[in-house]
Design a protein around this motif. Sequence first.
Motif, PDB file in Angstrom:
ATOM      1  N   MET A   1       0.822  -1.178   0.000  1.00 54.70           N
ATOM      2  CA  MET A   1       0.000   0.000   0.000  1.00 54.70           C
ATOM      3  C   MET A   1       0.874   1.251   0.000  1.00 54.70           C
ATOM      4  O   MET A   1       0.583   2.197  -0.728  1.00 54.70           O
ATOM      5  N   ALA A   2       1.911   1.251   0.824  1.00 57.24           N
ATOM      6  CA  ALA A   2       2.804   2.408   0.882  1.00 57.24           C
ATOM      7  C   ALA A   2       3.487   2.618  -0.470  1.00 57.24           C
ATOM      8  O   ALA A   2       3.582   3.755  -0.946  1.00 57.24           O
ATOM      9  N   GLU A   3       3.927   1.549  -1.079  1.00 57.23           N
ATOM     10  CA  GLU A   3       4.586   1.657  -2.389  1.00 57.23           C
ATOM     11  C   GLU A   3       3.608   2.199  -3.430  1.00 57.23           C
ATOM     12  O   GLU A   3       3.960   3.074  -4.225  1.00 57.23           O
ATOM     13  N   HIS A   4       2.394   1.686  -3.418  1.00 62.34           N
ATOM     14  CA  HIS A   4       1.368   2.165  -4.351  1.00 62.34           C
ATOM     15  C   HIS A   4       1.120   3.658  -4.125  1.00 62.34           C
ATOM     16  O   HIS A   4       1.043   4.438  -5.079  1.00 62.34           O
ATOM     17  N   ALA A   5       1.017   4.080  -2.862  1.00 61.78           N
ATOM     18  CA  ALA A   5       0.780   5.491  -2.542  1.00 61.78           C
ATOM     19  C   ALA A   5       1.932   6.367  -3.049  1.00 61.78           C
ATOM     20  O   ALA A   5       1.693   7.441  -3.618  1.00 61.78           O
ATOM     21  N   ARG A   6       3.157   5.913  -2.836  1.00 64.80           N
ATOM     22  CA  ARG A   6       4.312   6.696  -3.316  1.00 64.80           C
ATOM     23  C   ARG A   6       4.331   6.756  -4.840  1.00 64.80           C
ATOM     24  O   ARG A   6       4.616   7.799  -5.432  1.00 64.80           O
ATOM     25  N   ASP A   7       4.010   5.642  -5.492  1.00 65.29           N
ATOM     26  CA  ASP A   7       4.014   5.590  -6.955  1.00 65.29           C
ATOM     27  C   ASP A   7       2.964   6.517  -7.569  1.00 65.29           C
ATOM     28  O   ASP A   7       3.166   7.050  -8.649  1.00 65.29           O
ATOM     29  N   GLU A   8       1.836   6.685  -6.894  1.00 65.13           N
ATOM     30  CA  GLU A   8       0.740   7.512  -7.424  1.00 65.13           C
ATOM     31  C   GLU A   8       0.916   9.004  -7.135  1.00 65.13           C
ATOM     32  O   GLU A   8       0.216   9.832  -7.702  1.00 65.13           O
ATOM     33  N   SER A   9       1.826   9.343  -6.230  1.00 67.59           N
ATOM     34  CA  SER A   9       2.065  10.738  -5.882  1.00 67.59           C
ATOM     35  C   SER A   9       2.434  11.511  -7.143  1.00 67.59           C
ATOM     36  O   SER A   9       3.172  10.979  -7.981  1.00 67.59           O
ATOM     37  N   PRO A  10       1.891  12.679  -7.382  1.00 64.73           N
ATOM     38  CA  PRO A  10       1.268  13.590  -6.432  1.00 64.73           C
ATOM     39  C   PRO A  10      -0.239  13.404  -6.271  1.00 64.73           C
ATOM     40  O   PRO A  10      -0.884  14.238  -5.642  1.00 64.73           O
ATOM     41  N   ASN A  11      -0.820  12.361  -6.822  1.00 66.16           N
ATOM     42  CA  ASN A  11      -2.250  12.108  -6.634  1.00 66.16           C
ATOM     43  C   ASN A  11      -2.462  11.143  -5.485  1.00 66.16           C
ATOM     44  O   ASN A  11      -1.552  10.388  -5.121  1.00 66.16           O
ATOM     45  N   GLU A  12      -3.671  11.145  -4.921  1.00 64.10           N
ATOM     46  CA  GLU A  12      -4.006  10.154  -3.909  1.00 64.10           C
ATOM     47  C   GLU A  12      -4.102   8.791  -4.579  1.00 64.10           C
ATOM     48  O   GLU A  12      -4.548   8.669  -5.721  1.00 64.10           O
ATOM     49  N   ALA A  13      -3.662   7.765  -3.871  1.00 59.30           N
ATOM     50  CA  ALA A  13      -3.811   6.380  -4.322  1.00 59.30           C
ATOM     51  C   ALA A  13      -5.012   5.786  -3.604  1.00 59.30           C
ATOM     52  O   ALA A  13      -5.418   6.262  -2.543  1.00 59.30           O
ATOM     53  N   CYS A  14      -5.585   4.723  -4.169  1.00 65.16           N
ATOM     54  CA  CYS A  14      -6.702   4.052  -3.509  1.00 65.16           C
ATOM     55  C   CYS A  14      -6.736   2.590  -3.920  1.00 65.16           C
ATOM     56  O   CYS A  14      -6.197   2.191  -4.950  1.00 65.16           O
ATOM     57  N   GLY A  15      -7.369   1.792  -3.077  1.00 60.77           N
ATOM     58  CA  GLY A  15      -7.493   0.369  -3.343  1.00 60.77           C
ATOM     59  C   GLY A  15      -8.300  -0.295  -2.246  1.00 60.77           C
ATOM     60  O   GLY A  15      -8.936   0.380  -1.430  1.00 60.77           O
ATOM     61  N   LEU A  16      -8.254  -1.610  -2.226  1.00 67.02           N
ATOM     62  CA  LEU A  16      -9.005  -2.389  -1.241  1.00 67.02           C
ATOM     63  C   LEU A  16      -8.080  -3.369  -0.542  1.00 67.02           C
ATOM     64  O   LEU A  16      -7.212  -3.977  -1.171  1.00 67.02           O
ATOM     65  N   VAL A  17      -8.296  -3.512   0.752  1.00 67.02           N
ATOM     66  CA  VAL A  17      -7.598  -4.536   1.520  1.00 67.02           C
ATOM     67  C   VAL A  17      -8.596  -5.663   1.739  1.00 67.02           C
ATOM     68  O   VAL A  17      -9.727  -5.422   2.174  1.00 67.02           O
ATOM     69  N   VAL A  18      -8.185  -6.873   1.424  1.00 70.78           N
ATOM     70  CA  VAL A  18      -9.043  -8.044   1.578  1.00 70.78           C
ATOM     71  C   VAL A  18      -8.730  -8.674   2.932  1.00 70.78           C
ATOM     72  O   VAL A  18      -7.588  -9.076   3.190  1.00 70.78           O
TER      73      VAL A  18
END
Length: 114
Positions: free
Chosen positions: A1-18
């Motif tokens: 999740m942290a990696e996804h958030a950093r990769d999407e910066s400067p936009n907010e990242a989003c997803g689902l935790v199962v």
Amino acid sequence: MAEHARDESPNEACGLVVLKDGVAERYVAGRNAAESPYRFELDFPPDTWFLEDEGFELAMFHSHLSSPPRPSRTDVENVGLWVGRPYLIYTVRTDELAGWRISSGSFEPLELRA
């Protein structure tokens, strides 16, 4: 999740935790259809919803770039389908993750364990 958030910066990242019995099994990265640093519109594979039929619980995840990992007024007002469900927020700047349940215009913290 942290990696996804950093990769999407400067936009907010989003997803689902199962989750299964309150334990995170995996993360399903979504796409922020809003492509915004201030809000998100979760776009994810529709078949992910069927995991609930198999006994899994879905938790919303999104990132904040620099504000604290707590629900913003926008998060509370736009909780929609996620009312009462686990709602996780990660702050990129401070590398902090926090969990919440949003209901009736307010939010309560969730205990997260590593």
